[in-house]
Design a protein around this motif. Structure first.
Motif, PDB file in Angstrom:
ATOM      1  N   ASP A   1       0.808  -1.215   0.000  1.00  0.00           N
ATOM      2  CA  ASP A   1       0.000   0.000   0.000  1.00  0.00           C
ATOM      3  C   ASP A   1       0.844   1.270   0.000  1.00  0.00           C
ATOM      4  OD1 ASP A   1      -2.842  -1.049   0.399  1.00  0.00           O
ATOM      5  OD2 ASP A   1      -1.711  -2.089   1.960  1.00  0.00           O
ATOM      6  N   GLU A   2       2.145   1.138   0.057  1.00  0.00           N
ATOM      7  CA  GLU A   2       2.983   2.321   0.205  1.00  0.00           C
ATOM      8  C   GLU A   2       4.137   2.407  -0.786  1.00  0.00           C
ATOM      9  OE1 GLU A   2       5.216   2.312   3.937  1.00  0.00           O
ATOM     10  OE2 GLU A   2       4.842   0.160   4.092  1.00  0.00           O
ATOM     11  N   TRP A   3       4.316   1.412  -1.637  1.00  0.00           N
ATOM     12  CA  TRP A   3       5.477   1.416  -2.527  1.00  0.00           C
ATOM     13  C   TRP A   3       5.420   2.620  -3.460  1.00  0.00           C
ATOM     14  CZ3 TRP A   3       5.261   1.138  -7.837  1.00  0.00           C
ATOM     15  CH2 TRP A   3       4.043   0.741  -8.393  1.00  0.00           C
ATOM     16  N   ASP A   4       6.598   3.116  -3.768  1.00  0.00           N
ATOM     17  CA  ASP A   4       6.745   4.245  -4.680  1.00  0.00           C
ATOM     18  C   ASP A   4       8.154   4.175  -5.250  1.00  0.00           C
ATOM     19  OD1 ASP A   4       7.023   6.638  -6.028  1.00  0.00           O
ATOM     20  OD2 ASP A   4       6.225   7.862  -4.407  1.00  0.00           O
ATOM     21  N   ILE A   5       8.279   3.754  -6.469  1.00  0.00           N
ATOM     22  CA  ILE A   5       9.592   3.540  -7.074  1.00  0.00           C
ATOM     23  C   ILE A   5      10.393   4.838  -7.139  1.00  0.00           C
ATOM     24  CG2 ILE A   5       9.030   3.833  -9.511  1.00  0.00           C
ATOM     25  CD1 ILE A   5      11.137   0.995  -8.009  1.00  0.00           C
ATOM     26  N   LYS A   6       9.723   5.993  -7.213  1.00  0.00           N
ATOM     27  CA  LYS A   6      10.441   7.274  -7.233  1.00  0.00           C
ATOM     28  C   LYS A   6      11.175   7.513  -5.916  1.00  0.00           C
ATOM     29  CE  LYS A   6       7.234   9.367 -10.437  1.00  0.00           C
ATOM     30  NZ  LYS A   6       5.942  10.012 -10.488  1.00  0.00           N
ATOM     31  N   ARG A   7      10.640   6.982  -4.831  1.00  0.00           N
ATOM     32  CA  ARG A   7      11.298   7.102  -3.521  1.00  0.00           C
ATOM     33  C   ARG A   7      12.198   5.902  -3.242  1.00  0.00           C
ATOM     34  NH1 ARG A   7       5.942   8.886  -1.007  1.00  0.00           N
ATOM     35  NH2 ARG A   7       5.787   6.697  -0.434  1.00  0.00           N
ATOM     36  N   GLY A   8      12.271   4.978  -4.195  1.00  0.00           N
ATOM     37  CA  GLY A   8      13.098   3.789  -4.019  1.00  0.00           C
ATOM     38  C   GLY A   8      12.428   2.731  -3.163  1.00  0.00           C
ATOM     39  N   GLU A   9      11.119   2.776  -3.042  1.00  0.00           N
ATOM     40  CA  GLU A   9      10.387   1.814  -2.215  1.00  0.00           C
ATOM     41  C   GLU A   9       9.716   0.772  -3.109  1.00  0.00           C
ATOM     42  OE1 GLU A   9       9.286   4.842   1.428  1.00  0.00           O
ATOM     43  OE2 GLU A   9       7.853   4.621  -0.206  1.00  0.00           O
ATOM     44  N   ILE A  10       9.967  -0.501  -2.783  1.00  0.00           N
ATOM     45  CA  ILE A  10       9.373  -1.588  -3.557  1.00  0.00           C
ATOM     46  C   ILE A  10       8.496  -2.436  -2.638  1.00  0.00           C
ATOM     47  CG2 ILE A  10      11.191  -1.658  -5.307  1.00  0.00           C
ATOM     48  CD1 ILE A  10      12.399  -4.071  -3.787  1.00  0.00           C
ATOM     49  N   SER A  11       7.425  -2.970  -3.199  1.00  0.00           N
ATOM     50  CA  SER A  11       6.494  -3.794  -2.426  1.00  0.00           C
ATOM     51  C   SER A  11       7.124  -5.118  -2.032  1.00  0.00           C
ATOM     52  CB  SER A  11       5.231  -4.061  -3.255  1.00  0.00           C
ATOM     53  OG  SER A  11       4.422  -5.035  -2.619  1.00  0.00           O
ATOM     54  N   ILE A  12       6.815  -5.543  -0.829  1.00  0.00           N
ATOM     55  CA  ILE A  12       7.298  -6.839  -0.344  1.00  0.00           C
ATOM     56  C   ILE A  12       6.779  -7.973  -1.228  1.00  0.00           C
ATOM     57  CG2 ILE A  12       5.402  -7.190   1.289  1.00  0.00           C
ATOM     58  CD1 ILE A  12       7.597  -8.404   3.186  1.00  0.00           C
ATOM     59  N   ASP A  13       5.711  -7.723  -1.959  1.00  0.00           N
ATOM     60  CA  ASP A  13       5.129  -8.731  -2.846  1.00  0.00           C
ATOM     61  C   ASP A  13       5.768  -8.744  -4.236  1.00  0.00           C
ATOM     62  OD1 ASP A  13       3.353  -9.445  -0.805  1.00  0.00           O
ATOM     63  OD2 ASP A  13       1.861  -7.985  -1.460  1.00  0.00           O
ATOM     64  N   SER A  14       6.690  -7.814  -4.501  1.00  0.00           N
ATOM     65  CA  SER A  14       7.316  -7.737  -5.821  1.00  0.00           C
ATOM     66  C   SER A  14       8.375  -8.827  -5.981  1.00  0.00           C
ATOM     67  CB  SER A  14       7.963  -6.365  -6.020  1.00  0.00           C
ATOM     68  OG  SER A  14       9.113  -6.243  -5.194  1.00  0.00           O
ATOM     69  N   PRO A  15       8.667  -9.220  -7.222  1.00  0.00           N
ATOM     70  CA  PRO A  15       9.711 -10.227  -7.455  1.00  0.00           C
ATOM     71  C   PRO A  15      11.077  -9.813  -6.895  1.00  0.00           C
ATOM     72  CG  PRO A  15       8.418  -9.913  -9.447  1.00  0.00           C
ATOM     73  CD  PRO A  15       7.975  -8.867  -8.472  1.00  0.00           C
ATOM     74  N   MET A  16      11.421  -8.529  -6.991  1.00  0.00           N
ATOM     75  CA  MET A  16      12.701  -8.057  -6.467  1.00  0.00           C
ATOM     76  C   MET A  16      12.759  -8.244  -4.946  1.00  0.00           C
ATOM     77  SD  MET A  16      15.697  -6.534  -6.747  1.00  0.00           S
ATOM     78  CE  MET A  16      15.896  -5.517  -8.177  1.00  0.00           C
ATOM     79  N   ALA A  17      11.720  -7.823  -4.247  1.00  0.00           N
ATOM     80  CA  ALA A  17      11.707  -7.954  -2.786  1.00  0.00           C
ATOM     81  C   ALA A  17      11.709  -9.420  -2.363  1.00  0.00           C
ATOM     82  CB  ALA A  17      10.492  -7.234  -2.203  1.00  0.00           C
ATOM     83  N   ARG A  18      10.969 -10.238  -3.071  1.00  0.00           N
ATOM     84  CA  ARG A  18      10.944 -11.679  -2.745  1.00  0.00           C
ATOM     85  C   ARG A  18      12.345 -12.286  -2.881  1.00  0.00           C
ATOM     86  NH1 ARG A  18       6.844 -12.808   0.305  1.00  0.00           N
ATOM     87  NH2 ARG A  18       4.892 -12.061  -0.540  1.00  0.00           N
ATOM     88  N   ALA A  19      13.070 -11.850  -3.904  1.00  0.00           N
ATOM     89  CA  ALA A  19      14.435 -12.356  -4.105  1.00  0.00           C
ATOM     90  C   ALA A  19      15.377 -11.854  -3.010  1.00  0.00           C
ATOM     91  CB  ALA A  19      14.954 -11.934  -5.474  1.00  0.00           C
ATOM     92  N   LEU A  20      15.107 -10.675  -2.453  1.00  0.00           N
ATOM     93  CA  LEU A  20      15.977 -10.079  -1.442  1.00  0.00           C
ATOM     94  C   LEU A  20      15.771 -10.641  -0.035  1.00  0.00           C
ATOM     95  CD1 LEU A  20      15.797  -6.310  -2.469  1.00  0.00           C
ATOM     96  CD2 LEU A  20      17.840  -7.751  -2.486  1.00  0.00           C
ATOM     97  N   LEU A  21      14.549 -11.036   0.288  1.00  0.00           N
ATOM     98  CA  LEU A  21      14.228 -11.430   1.670  1.00  0.00           C
ATOM     99  C   LEU A  21      15.155 -12.518   2.203  1.00  0.00           C
ATOM    100  CD1 LEU A  21      10.327 -11.364   1.665  1.00  0.00           C
ATOM    101  CD2 LEU A  21      11.889  -9.714   2.697  1.00  0.00           C
TER     102      LEU A  21
END
Length: 159
Positions: A110-130
């Motif tokens: 509910d808060e992701w904003d790529i301009k601020r460098g914030e990615i959703s925990i549900d995104s493929p990138m975040a899933r790969a990082l966890l």
């Protein structure tokens, strides 16, 4: 796919601020303008009235969504035990295969904003990082190709 129910304190504050603004400022202002437009007579051709009613429906729909969604959200605060690993709320500095450095923060959907460098925990990138640590390499599958990143820094404070 169901959205995660996690949010940072800053994300919660933004949603709460939006909800209060819509309910206490925007909605009363639009309601007054609709009442004034309705007093002018024929409503079928009154653009101010028609637009105002449409805007009220949009506001009410967003207010209902925000009220329901904020009831379901859990504010997650960083824990000292998380240091050194990527979990929710982490700022992660990465280097891609072209030696370009990027910084992302793992936040709620509910808060992701790529301009601020914030990615959703549900995104493929975040899933790969966890769960990863500094020095780990991650692979993110995109529609174009697989992208490779090296983790060079993890922090739970603003970079």
């Amino acid at each position: 796919m169901k959205k995660s129910n996690y949010i940072t304190r800053a994300g919660w504050d933004r949603l709460d601020k939006e909800l209060k603004f819509l309910w206490k400022d925007e909605r009363p202002k639009i309601t007054r303008s609709v009442s004034e437009a309705a007093a002018q007579g024929d409503r079928s051709e009154n653009a101010e009235y028609i637009y105002g009613k449409r805007r009220l429906r949009e506001i009410d729909r967003r207010v209902r969504f925000l009220m329901k969604r904020t009831e379901d959200l859990n504010i997650v605060y960083p824990n000292a035990q998380q240091e050194g690993r990527v979990f929710f709320g982490a700022w992660v500095t990465l280097v891609n295969e072209d030696d370009i450095e990027v910084i992302y923060r793992v936040v709620g959907p509910d808060e992701w904003d790529i301009k601020r460098g914030e990615i959703s925990i549900d995104s493929p990138m975040a899933r790969a990082l966890l769960g990863k640590v500094v020095g780990d390499e991650i692979v993110v599958k995109t529609p174009e190709a697989e992208r490779f990143f090296d983790i060079i820094k993890i922090s739970y404070k603003l970079p």
